[in-house]
Design an enzyme around this catalytic site. Structure first.
Site, PDB file in Angstrom:
ATOM      1  N   HIS A 133       0.841  -1.202   0.000  1.00 22.21           N
ATOM      2  CA  HIS A 133       0.000   0.000   0.000  1.00 22.21           C
ATOM      3  C   HIS A 133       0.870   1.242   0.000  1.00 22.21           C
ATOM      4  CE1 HIS A 133       0.719  -1.109   4.216  1.00 22.21           C
ATOM      5  NE2 HIS A 133       0.528   0.154   4.560  1.00 22.21           N
TER       6      HIS A 133
ATOM      7  N   HIS B 225       1.056   5.095   1.421  1.00 20.33           N
ATOM      8  CA  HIS B 225       0.522   6.087   2.362  1.00 20.33           C
ATOM      9  C   HIS B 225       0.522   7.458   1.693  1.00 20.33           C
ATOM     10  CE1 HIS B 225       0.923   3.753   6.216  1.00 20.33           C
ATOM     11  NE2 HIS B 225       1.754   3.058   5.463  1.00 20.33           N
TER      12      HIS B 225
END
Ligand SMILES: [Zn+2]
Length: 140
Positions: A100, A102
Site C-alpha cells: 500500500h 501512504h
C-alpha cells in the site's frame, strides 16, 4: 486474498473502512491511526505483500491514485504538503503484509518527522558512491 490480512478483510467487506476512492484495481481509505488529518492508504484490490509482488499496472495505478489524492487533500483539507510513503518489508516498518501507499498530508508543525542515522553527518566518498552505483547499474 488472504484470511489473515486486514486489508483483504476490508476489501471483502468484513471489516469497516472509510473509503475515499475505488476503481477496478485499487481502493483508498482513511488510516484508522492517522499520522495527520486525512492520512489515506491506497491499496490494490489484489493481495500482494511487497511492491515487487504487484505487476507494473497495479503499481502505477497505486501511485497515480496517490498523486491524485495528494492534490485532493491539499485542496480539501488545507494540507500545505504531502509525503508519499511505502513501507516495503519488515525492516522498512511494513505492518500490514499487503502492499500500500501512504498519502500523508502535511501541515505546519504537525509533529511528524524523520530521524537520520549518525553516519548521515559523514557522507560517503565519491569512490564509495561509485562502487554502489556500479552494483546497482549492473543489475538494472
Ligand atoms: Zn491482503
Amino acid at each position: 486474498m488472504s484470511d489473515q490480512c486486514i486489508f483483504c478483510e476490508i476489501l471483502n467487506g468484513n471489516s469497516p473502512a472509510s473509503f475515499v476512492y475505488q476503481d477496478d484495481t485499487v481502493v483508498a481509505f482513511l488510516d484508522i491511526q492517522p499520522i495527520t488529518q486525512g492520512h489515506v492508504l491506497v491499496v490494490p484490490r489484489e493481495h500482494a505483500t511487497l511492491m515487487s509482488n504487484v505487476n507494473e499496472t497495479v503499481a502505477m495505478r497505486s501511485f497515480r491514485v496517490a498523486r491524485m489524492l495528494s492534490s485532493v487533500v491539499r485542496g480539501t483539507l488545507g494540507a500545505t504538503g504531502v509525503n508519499l510513503f511505502v513501507a516495503d518489508g519488515e525492516s522498512a516498518f511494513q505492518d500490514v503484509p499487503h502492499f500500500h501507499v501512504h498519502v500523508i498530508p502535511r501541515y505546519p508543525n504537525d509533529g511528524f518527522g524523520l530521524t537520520f542515522p549518525d553516519r548521515y553527518a559523514q557522507p560517503p566518498s565519491r569512490a564509495e558512491l561509485e562502487a554502489i552505483a556500479d552494483a546497482i547499474r549492473a543489475a538494472v
